[in-house]
Design an enzyme around this catalytic site. Structure first.
Site, PDB file in Angstrom:
ATOM      1  N   GLU A 227      44.558  47.595  24.741  1.00  0.00           N
ATOM      2  CA  GLU A 227      43.679  47.571  25.913  1.00  0.00           C
ATOM      3  C   GLU A 227      42.262  47.598  25.371  1.00  0.00           C
ATOM      4  OE1 GLU A 227      40.973  48.678  28.245  1.00  0.00           O
ATOM      5  OE2 GLU A 227      42.039  50.561  28.575  1.00  0.00           O
ATOM      6  N   CYS A 261      35.916  50.593  30.313  1.00  0.00           N
ATOM      7  CA  CYS A 261      36.307  49.190  30.150  1.00  0.00           C
ATOM      8  C   CYS A 261      36.436  48.483  31.494  1.00  0.00           C
ATOM      9  CB  CYS A 261      37.632  49.104  29.390  1.00  0.00           C
ATOM     10  SG  CYS A 261      37.553  49.707  27.697  1.00  0.00           S
TER      11      CYS A 261
END
Length: 453
Positions: A227, A261
Site C-alpha cells: 500500500e 496516503c
C-alpha cells in the site's frame, strides 16, 4: 534510534537498534511459535484478538499520548486511532471463522472437494509512522488470526509505538513469538526478506520502498502486499452540496496533518461552482487551529519530522515558481516545532510537484474542470490509484463517475477511508493487493484444494 517530539524538536527517548543477531533470534522465535500457533483452534485465536481489543481500550489514553508525542497527531485523533484498532480486532474476532471457513465445490458423486485456507508462516510487516497503531493492527489482526506470525519493522521515528503494540499482544495473552516488534534499521530489511523463515511481506510506505521490497521478495518468490502513496482526486461536480463538500474536503485534506496516503490531495471542481467552492474552501482551510497537539482544541499538529516539512515546503515553492497561485498558507509557521499551515494552490501548471507528485501534508491543489468529462480526465491524470471521492446530489451520476475513476476505492459524497468491513488498497503506483475484510485476511494464506475420493 531516537524518538523526537516534532512539536518541540526535543528528544523523548533513545532506543537500541536491533542487531543482525537480534534479527536471527527474533526469526527463530517466530518460527518456533508458528509451529504451535498454526494449529491453535481458530476460535481460540479469535478470543485472543478480542482480548487485544480490550487491552487497547483499557490503555487508550496512554497509547494516544504516545502517538501524539512521537509523531504529532492531535490527541483527539490519536484516541480515535486507538479506538479504530480495537474495532478491527473486534471485527476479525467476530468474523474470521466465517471468512476462513472451507469453501465446498461441485464434484463427482461420492467425492468431496473443498478449498481450505491455511497460514503461510512468518510475515514481515514494514509499517509507516503516520498511523503508527492503525497501520500495524490493519495487518496484524487478520494475519495473526489466520494462523500466521508477525514480525514488525516499524518506522524509526515511532519506536515507542512499536514496543507498545508488542505489549498489547503480550498483555492479551498471545504466545511468545507470535507478534514481535523489531527495532531494526532499514538496511537490514533486505536480509530479513531473503531469510527462508520469512514467507511473505506487507509494506505500507513510499513508492521507492515498495519497489525495493517487491524486487527482493520477487527474487525469492514470496508473496507481497503493498500500500503505497496516493494523489487522491476529490471531484466536485456542478450539482454537489457545496456546504458538505467544503467541510468534508477540508477535513479530508488536513486530517492527521495532511499526512495520509488517502487524504484528498487534488480538488477537481466543475467550472460552474469553482469560484463559490474555492472561496468557501479557503475560509474552511484557514479556520483550522494549528498548534500544540496535546491541546484538545487543536485541529492540526506539527508535521511528523522537520525534514518532511522542509520537503513539503520545497514542493510548494517549486509549484509556485512554476506558475501556481498561492492562495493561502505556504510558509512554515514561525514557532518552535515542524508546523506547516493549511495551504491552497490554484492554477496548477502541468508537470509541477502539485500536479504530479504526492503532497504529504496539508496542501490542497485545486483544479478547474470545464465539465464532468474533463473532471474525470483530470482525476485519472496520475500514476497513482489509491482512493477518490466524488461529490454530486445525483447518486446514480456519482456511481457512474466512480466507476470511471481509476482507483482502488472511490467514495461518493464521503471522504476516502479505510474500514474493516471493506477491502482497501490501490492500483498503479499506489501498490497492489488488498487489506481488511474477507479479501484482506485471505491475502496471506495457502488456498489449498483438497479432493477426497
Amino acid at each position: 534510534m531516537d524518538a523526537i517530539n516534532p512539536a518541540t524538536g526535543r528528544r523523548i527517548e533513545s532506543y537500541e537498534d536491533a542487531t543482525e543477531s537480534d534479527v536471527r533470534d527474533a526469526l527463530d522465535r517466530a518460527e518456533t511459535a508458528y509451529e504451535s500457533w498454526r494449529h491453535r483452534p481458530l476460535r481460540e485465536r479469535e478470543t485472543l484478538l478480542a482480548d487485544a481489543a480490550d487491552v487497547l481500550r483499557e490503555n487508550e489514553e496512554r497509547y494516544a499520548r504516545l502517538m501524539t508525542e512521537e509523531m504529532g497527531k492531535p490527541i483527539s485523533q490519536a484516541r480515535s486511532e486507538v479506538q479504530k484498532c480495537a474495532w478491527v480486532c473486534d471485527h476479525y474476532a467476530e468474523h474470521a471463522s466465517a471468512y476462513l471457513g472451507d469453501d465446498h465445490h461441485p464434484s463427482p458423486p461420492g467425492t468431496t472437494v473443498k478449498t481450505s485456507y491455511e497460514p503461510l508462516g512468518t510475515v514481515l510487516a514494514v509499517m509507516p509512522w503516520n498511523f503508527p497503531f492503525w497501520q500495524v493492527f490493519r495487518f496484524a489482526a487478520p494475519y495473526l488470526t489466520a494462523g500466521n506470525v508477525g514480525v514488525l519493522k516499524h518506522a524509526s521515528n515511532v519506536p515507542g509505538c512499536a514496543e507498545a503494540i508488542e505489549e498489547v499482544f503480550r498483555e492479551a495473552g498471545y504466545p511468545d513469538g507470535v507478534f514481535q516488534s523489531l527495532l531494526a534499521p532499514s538496511d537490514l530489511i533486505d536480509d530479513i526478506l531473503r531469510d527462508d523463515r520469512v514467507k511473505a511481506a506487507t509494506l505500507t510506505g513510499s513508492g521507492p520502498a515498495g519497489r525495493a521490497v517487491a524486487s527482493t521478495a520477487g527474487e525469492e518468490l514470496k508473496k507481497t502486499v503493498l500500500e503505497l502513496g496516493g494523489s487522491d482526486p476529490f471531484v466536485v461536480l456542478d450539482d454537489a452540496d457545496l456546504d458538505a463538500a467544503v467541510e468534508v474536503g477540508a477535513q479530508a485534506r488536513n486530517q492527521n496533518g495532511g499526512q495520509s496516503c488517502i487524504a484528498a490531495k487534488r480538488f477537481i471542481v466543475h467550472d460552474d461552482v469553482y469560484d463559490d467552492f474555492l472561496d468557501r474552501f479557503v475560509d474552511e482551510m484557514e479556520s483550522f487551529v494549528v498548534g500544540d497537539p496535546t491541546d484538545e482544541e487543536t485541529d492540526m499538529g506539527p508535521q511528523a519530522r522537520e525534514e518532511l516539512m522542509e520537503e513539503l515546503h520545497g514542493q510548494v515553492t517549486a509549484s509556485v515558481e512554476a506558475g501556481a497561485t498561492l492562495v493561502t498558507g505556504g510558509e512554515p509557521l514561525n514557532r518552535e516545532g515542524a508546523f506547516y499551515p493549511p495551504t491552497v494552490l490554484t492554477d496548477i501548471p502541468e508537470g509541477c510537484p502539485a500536479d504530479d507528485e504526492e503532497l504529504f501534508g496539508p496542501v490542497a491543489a485545486v483544479f478547474r474542470a470545464e465539465d464532468e468529462e474533463a473532471a474525470i480526465e483530470t482525476a485519472n491524470d496520475t500514476e497513482f490509484g489509491l482512493g477518490a471521492s466524488v461529490w454530486t446530489e445525483d447518486r446514480e451520476r456519482g456511481e457512474r463517475v466512480a466507476h470511471r475513476i481509476e482507483a482502488g476505492c472511490t467514495y461518493v459524497n464521503q471522504l476516502t477511508k479505510s474500514d474493516p468491513r471493506v477491502p482497501f488498497g490501490g492500483i498503479g503506483d499506489s501498490g497492489y493487493g488488498r487489506e481488511l475484510s474477507e479479501v484482506g485476511i485471505t491475502e496471506f494464506v495457502n488456498k489449498k484444494t483438497i479432493w477426497v475420493e
